[in-house]
Design a protein around this motif. Structure first.
Motif, PDB file in Angstrom:
ATOM      1  N   THR A  13     -20.772  50.919 -39.404  1.00  0.00           N
ATOM      2  CA  THR A  13     -21.082  49.592 -40.093  1.00  0.00           C
ATOM      3  C   THR A  13     -22.608  49.553 -40.022  1.00  0.00           C
ATOM      4  N   SER A  47     -25.304  48.653 -42.956  1.00  0.00           N
ATOM      5  CA  SER A  47     -26.281  47.528 -43.113  1.00  0.00           C
ATOM      6  C   SER A  47     -27.839  48.179 -43.238  1.00  0.00           C
ATOM      7  N   PRO A  85     -17.847  50.138 -45.997  1.00  0.00           N
ATOM      8  CA  PRO A  85     -18.148  48.996 -46.673  1.00  0.00           C
ATOM      9  C   PRO A  85     -19.224  49.544 -47.963  1.00  0.00           C
TER      10      PRO A  85
END
Ligand code: FES
Lengths: 195, 365
Positions: free
Chosen positions: A100, A104, B87
């Protein structure tokens, strides 16, 4: 060799000699990644880690390879190679174990390589003739200082998200102004210690 | 002298140690092991983890359209990732609409296979194959458009629907050092399975068009994969309006040849636009089709004709729509050309009573 207590160096590099706010090093990712507190903390951790590790590695290489052979002038290229290799390593680790965060951070993770704060630390520690321990604390401290600044900036940016900022100042413009104000505030700390 | 050796030696040692370290890390940390991809809840693939979804699929002979070759700047390689995609990446954002995001659509060239995944892709894509072909002929039909026929070498056959396109591969050549795929509509009829024909316009500095125009000649071997696309004739029986400019002729010709082969009896009118007489091509063939198909009208039009030699229609295709079409509902239109032409044609068609749902188009850019 300077005889300042390593802990003093640690504190000083976080507050009084903050890499961003008093030396203005590492500005590009500071401006670009400081949109979210979470991401900033992640990048801050990565920078701190890279700083801590490269300060030791570069110190050892400098002291035990470059100095004995009178090759000090090679330090720029050698430091950069080590930093580049190390960042790549960190990238692999983050990609594998913290996906994650990896997503990002996106392009900014590899950009740590050219984060001048990192090269700056390696060069400062030589100029200021720190010992190994001092360099390590200096590295970690600078990393924490950098994190502090970017997280503070992310916090401020989140606060002003809905504020009516004049069009021409939106984005990097206002970020630079805030950075200036933060730097002014941090000047208040300066003079407490000299490192 | 010795200092040179020492310098070189030290730098080399440092670099070697670091390279070794990275190689080991790559071996141990970046090794994702074998991962499973379930496609449409039915097919299972086992692939080496760590590479992109697109390349894992391609290595298993499942071809997803990818005009930019996986660089993340064409937005063609979309597929639905139900599970295990992680994601959405910053590099995908500009190609995904809100709907796409809500439906878990991702760019397969950006998503890496790190966990077991579940994906969905259109069934037709299983029909997509890679073909090795030989150039049977490559002719200039206008100064800037080449007409190619590519014959399939092996004992494979291609099944496609008129209107679909393929992706032609330009291997590295003088002006390009990598494999590049570009999409081109098939111009031949769908009943021929052993070859396809293409119409390729020259784009200055275009990697694949330069390859085709400057390097490809009869007898050369090339590769393409396909067919792709959902631009094809519907099964209804309402009147058809076809509009094309330049190489937009390709899918329209294929559709027309199909109409003839399959003896489809629908009213068809085809507006074909070009600038000057030099830019017109395949006119004889269209005229012949007009004679063979009683319900077919062909209207070529020039926007900058030489007034002395041209006595056909003058103007853009949109002018022809205004001139030839009455206001009427319940017709279908198929357009192929550049973006601006499609946009203005759609507006003119809507003015003539077309419903937007019945206007199908294939845009080059
Ligand atoms: S292949 Fe072009 S965007 Fe993925």
């Amino acid at each position: 060799m300077s005889d300042i207590n390593p802990l003093v160096i640690l504190m000083a590099s976080i507050f009084t000699n903050n890499m961003i706010l008093s030396n203005f090093l590492g500005m590009c990712s500071f401006i670009a990644v400081s949109n979210e507190i979470k991401t900033s903390i992640g990048l801050g951790q990565a920078v701190t880690f890279v700083l801590g590790a490269t300060s030791i590695i570069n110190y050892i290489i400098y002291k035990y390879l470059l100095v004995p052979y009178n090759l000090e002038y090679l330090r720029y290229i050698v430091f950069i190679i080590t930093i580049a290799a190390f960042v790549q390593l960190v990238e692999m680790v983050v990609e594998r174990y913290a996906p994650t965060l990896y997503y990002s951070l996106g392009i900014f993770l590899p950009l740590i390589t050219v984060n001048c704060a990192i090269l700056g630390v390696s060069l400062f520690m030589i100029i200021r003739s720190y010992s190994l321990i001092q360099s390590f604390f200096f590295g970690i401290g600078s990393g924490l200082g950098w994190t502090l600044a970017i997280v503070a900036m992310a916090g401020i940016k989140q606060k002003i998200k809905n504020s009516p900022i004049p069009k021409g100042l939106q984005g990097p413009g206002i970020t630079l102004i805030i950075t200036g104000l933060m730097a002014l505030a941090f000047i208040g700390f300066s003079g407490i210690v000299k490192i | 002298m010795s200092s040179i050796f020492v310098t070189v030696f030290i730098i080399t040692t440092i670099a070697t140690v670091l390279a070794l370290l990275l190689t080991l890390a790559n071996y141990y940390i970046a090794d994702y092991g074998e991962r499973k991809i379930v496609i449409n809840n039915d097919k299972e693939l086992y692939v080496e983890g760590g590479t992109t979804l697109l390349s894992s699929l391609i290595s298993n002979e499942i071809f997803i359209p990818s005009a930019c070759g996986g660089k993340g700047n064409c937005g063609y390689c979309k597929c639905k990732v139900e599970e295990g995609g992680g994601p959405i990446l910053a590099t995908e954002l500009s190609y995904l609409s809100e709907d796409d995001k809500n439906c878990n659509i991702r760019l397969s060239c950006q998503v890496k296979v790190k966990e077991n995944m579940k994906i969905e892709i259109p069934e037709e894509l299983f029909n997509v194959k890679q073909y090795n072909v030989v150039v049977e002929f490559a002719r200039d039909v206008t100064p800037t458009i080449k007409y190619l026929r590519l014959a399939i070498c092996e004992d494979k056959e291609i099944q496609f629907r008129a209107g679909q396109y393929i992706q032609l591969l330009a291997p590295p050549y003088a002006d390009s050092n990598e494999d590049v795929f570009r999409a081109y509509s098939i111009a031949s009829q769908s009943t021929t399975n052993k070859y396809i024909e293409l119409l390729i316009g020259y784009v200055p500095d275009g990697i694949v068009t330069t390859y085709v125009h400057k390097h490809l000649t009869k007898g050369d071997k090339v590769t393409f994969n396909g067919p792709y696309g959902d631009f094809y004739l519907s099964d209804s029986d309402c009147d058809i309006v076809l509009v094309a400019v330049g190489t937009g002729m390709a899918p329209i010709r294929s559709i027309l040849l199909d109409i003839k082969d399959k003896k489809i009896s629908r009213n068809v009118i085809f507006f074909f636009g070009a600038r000057t007489e030099d830019d017109l091509f395949m006119i004889d063939e269209m005229k012949r089709l007009e004679e063979e198909l009683p319900q077919f009208t062909f209207v070529p039009t020039l926007s900058r004709p030489d007034k002395n030699s041209w006595n056909g229609e003058v103007g853009r295709v949109t002018d022809m729509i205004d001139k030839y079409l009455e206001y009427k509902e319940g017709r279908e239109a198929y357009l192929c050309g550049n973006g601006p032409m499609i946009k203005s044609t759609v507006n003119h068609l809507i003015d003539k009573g077309f419903s937007e749902d019945n206007i199908y188009y294939d845009s080059f850019d």
